[in-house]
Design a protein around this motif. Structure first.
Motif, PDB file in Angstrom:
ATOM      1  N   VAL A   1      -3.143   2.180  -3.766  1.00  0.00           N
ATOM      2  CA  VAL A   1      -2.430   3.759  -3.420  1.00  0.00           C
ATOM      3  C   VAL A   1      -3.571   4.439  -2.819  1.00  0.00           C
ATOM      4  O   VAL A   1      -4.911   4.584  -3.460  1.00  0.00           O
ATOM      5  N   VAL A   2      -3.381   5.002  -1.762  1.00  0.00           N
ATOM      6  CA  VAL A   2      -4.390   6.174  -0.870  1.00  0.00           C
ATOM      7  C   VAL A   2      -3.944   7.244  -0.464  1.00  0.00           C
ATOM      8  O   VAL A   2      -2.904   7.760  -0.445  1.00  0.00           O
ATOM      9  N   LEU A   3      -5.013   8.098  -0.768  1.00  0.00           N
ATOM     10  CA  LEU A   3      -4.635   9.468  -0.581  1.00  0.00           C
ATOM     11  C   LEU A   3      -5.009   9.914   0.975  1.00  0.00           C
ATOM     12  O   LEU A   3      -5.892   9.571   1.628  1.00  0.00           O
ATOM     13  N   SER A   4      -3.732  10.156   1.705  1.00  0.00           N
ATOM     14  CA  SER A   4      -3.987  10.558   3.078  1.00  0.00           C
ATOM     15  C   SER A   4      -2.561  11.232   3.636  1.00  0.00           C
ATOM     16  O   SER A   4      -1.454  10.916   3.112  1.00  0.00           O
ATOM     17  N   SER A   5      -2.586  11.698   4.841  1.00  0.00           N
ATOM     18  CA  SER A   5      -1.401  12.070   5.373  1.00  0.00           C
ATOM     19  C   SER A   5      -0.962  11.229   6.383  1.00  0.00           C
ATOM     20  O   SER A   5      -1.765  10.180   6.986  1.00  0.00           O
ATOM     21  N   VAL A   6       0.134  11.375   6.743  1.00  0.00           N
ATOM     22  CA  VAL A   6       0.986  10.423   7.852  1.00  0.00           C
ATOM     23  C   VAL A   6       0.219  10.587   9.176  1.00  0.00           C
ATOM     24  O   VAL A   6       0.418   9.554   9.950  1.00  0.00           O
ATOM     25  N   ASP A   7      -0.503  11.676   9.605  1.00  0.00           N
ATOM     26  CA  ASP A   7      -0.729  11.803  11.208  1.00  0.00           C
ATOM     27  C   ASP A   7      -2.133  11.274  11.227  1.00  0.00           C
ATOM     28  O   ASP A   7      -2.784  11.161  12.382  1.00  0.00           O
ATOM     29  N   SER A   8      -2.909  10.688  10.363  1.00  0.00           N
ATOM     30  CA  SER A   8      -3.977   9.983  10.480  1.00  0.00           C
ATOM     31  C   SER A   8      -4.255   9.193   9.241  1.00  0.00           C
ATOM     32  O   SER A   8      -5.099   8.880   8.414  1.00  0.00           O
ATOM     33  N   LEU A   9      -3.555   7.831   9.504  1.00  0.00           N
ATOM     34  CA  LEU A   9      -3.368   6.877   8.387  1.00  0.00           C
ATOM     35  C   LEU A   9      -4.824   5.951   8.529  1.00  0.00           C
ATOM     36  O   LEU A   9      -5.169   5.415   9.692  1.00  0.00           O
ATOM     37  N   PRO A  10      -5.374   5.708   7.528  1.00  0.00           N
ATOM     38  CA  PRO A  10      -6.669   4.869   7.536  1.00  0.00           C
ATOM     39  C   PRO A  10      -6.662   3.487   7.616  1.00  0.00           C
ATOM     40  O   PRO A  10      -7.175   2.959   6.501  1.00  0.00           O
ATOM     41  N   PHE A  11      -6.028   2.876   8.272  1.00  0.00           N
ATOM     42  CA  PHE A  11      -5.741   1.672   8.575  1.00  0.00           C
ATOM     43  C   PHE A  11      -5.800   1.053  10.052  1.00  0.00           C
ATOM     44  O   PHE A  11      -5.805   1.917  10.752  1.00  0.00           O
TER      45      PHE A  11
ATOM     46  N   VAL B   1       0.773  -1.258  -0.095  1.00  0.00           N
ATOM     47  CA  VAL B   1       0.105   0.211  -0.128  1.00  0.00           C
ATOM     48  C   VAL B   1       0.876   1.255  -0.047  1.00  0.00           C
ATOM     49  O   VAL B   1       2.035   1.529   0.592  1.00  0.00           O
ATOM     50  N   GLY B   2       0.516   2.188  -0.957  1.00  0.00           N
ATOM     51  CA  GLY B   2       1.180   3.577  -0.779  1.00  0.00           C
ATOM     52  C   GLY B   2       0.075   4.535  -0.526  1.00  0.00           C
ATOM     53  O   GLY B   2      -0.912   4.572  -0.885  1.00  0.00           O
ATOM     54  N   VAL B   3       0.929   5.478   0.531  1.00  0.00           N
ATOM     55  CA  VAL B   3       0.057   6.508   0.681  1.00  0.00           C
ATOM     56  C   VAL B   3       0.688   8.010   0.444  1.00  0.00           C
ATOM     57  O   VAL B   3       2.067   7.775   0.370  1.00  0.00           O
ATOM     58  N   ASP B   4      -0.028   8.957  -0.083  1.00  0.00           N
ATOM     59  CA  ASP B   4       0.544  10.415  -0.286  1.00  0.00           C
ATOM     60  C   ASP B   4      -0.585  11.371  -0.088  1.00  0.00           C
ATOM     61  O   ASP B   4      -1.651  10.895  -0.477  1.00  0.00           O
ATOM     62  N   PRO B   5      -0.090  12.560   0.507  1.00  0.00           N
ATOM     63  CA  PRO B   5      -0.946  13.803   0.699  1.00  0.00           C
ATOM     64  C   PRO B   5      -1.336  14.430  -0.478  1.00  0.00           C
ATOM     65  O   PRO B   5      -2.341  15.200  -0.547  1.00  0.00           O
ATOM     66  N   SER B   6      -0.713  14.012  -1.437  1.00  0.00           N
ATOM     67  CA  SER B   6      -0.823  14.857  -2.883  1.00  0.00           C
ATOM     68  C   SER B   6      -1.668  14.010  -3.695  1.00  0.00           C
ATOM     69  O   SER B   6      -1.420  12.797  -4.154  1.00  0.00           O
TER      70      SER B   6
END
Length: 213
Positions: A104-114, A77-82
């Motif tokens: 691939v998920v749109l997310s910031s690191v301070d609130s991961l949706p997992f 899984v990849g996450v990125d805020p952009s």
């Protein structure tokens, strides 16, 4: 991040949150500039075939393809805020996404949706400079790691004077290695450091402690 020309403000802004045509160009450049360091982090983590792996700040998504090769029986899984970077990464990895091997998920690191304890390994290369609160972000990473799971955190430290001089301080924050190690310890991680960050990026490996019975 291999060239030491002073980064203009607008280039640095796009490195933090890419968008538009310039963001696409920067994604292409970053895919080449950071590749050796991404491989360094992957090698240090020791990705196993069945691992569930999270790449935080996955950007262009080139590392997701390689992680999927290394974990053919697992999930990446990849996450990125952009939003732009998520689109680029998804396009690059479309066959793997359709095969349910990569997300691939749109997310910031301070609130991961997992959920808690979802991942065996977490990779994070050249992105902590942009985090609003480093300890909050590290706690989120520790939360989604399984007990015994490992984090590979690669970054340039404040000991790298060339980096400090080359990147706008309003956007990039270069922390001390000791600061990151102490924060990881407070989140319940045992820390091993590879390199001091003076000549090349520091690589911090941290293992989530198993809960005591």
């Amino acid at each position: 991040m291999g060239s030491w020309m002073r980064r203009p403000q607008f280039i640095a802004e796009h490195a933090r949150n890419a968008r538009g045509l310039l963001g696409r160009l920067i994604a292409f450049i970053m895919a080449h500039e950071t590749w050796r360091q991404n491989l360094r982090a992957m090698n240090a983590l020791g990705i196993e075939q069945g691992d569930h792996v999270l790449d935080i700040g996955c950007g262009h998504g080139r590392s997701l393809t390689e992680l999927a090769v290394r974990a053919p029986l697992g999930h990446v899984v990849g996450v990125d805020p952009s939003q732009l970077m998520v689109e680029i990464a998804a396009q690059r990895n479309r066959p793997l996404i359709e095969a349910a091997r990569v997300d691939v998920v749109l997310s910031s690191v301070d609130s991961l949706p997992f959920p808690d304890g979802m991942f065996d390994k977490v990779q994070c290369v050249h992105v902590l400079y942009f985090w609003k609160d480093i300890e909050t972000s590290l706690r989120e990473i520790a939360r989604v790691l399984k007990p015994g799971g490992r984090l590979g955190l690669l970054f340039r430290t404040n000991a790298d004077l060339k980096a400090i001089a080359s990147f706008p301080p309003e956007i990039y924050r270069f922390p001390a290695l000791a600061e990151i190690s102490a924060a990881l310890e407070r989140t319940g991680m045992d820390v091993h450091v590879a390199g001091d960050g003076a000549n090349e990026p520091a690589l911090v490996l941290a293992t989530k402690r198993c809960a005591l019975n």
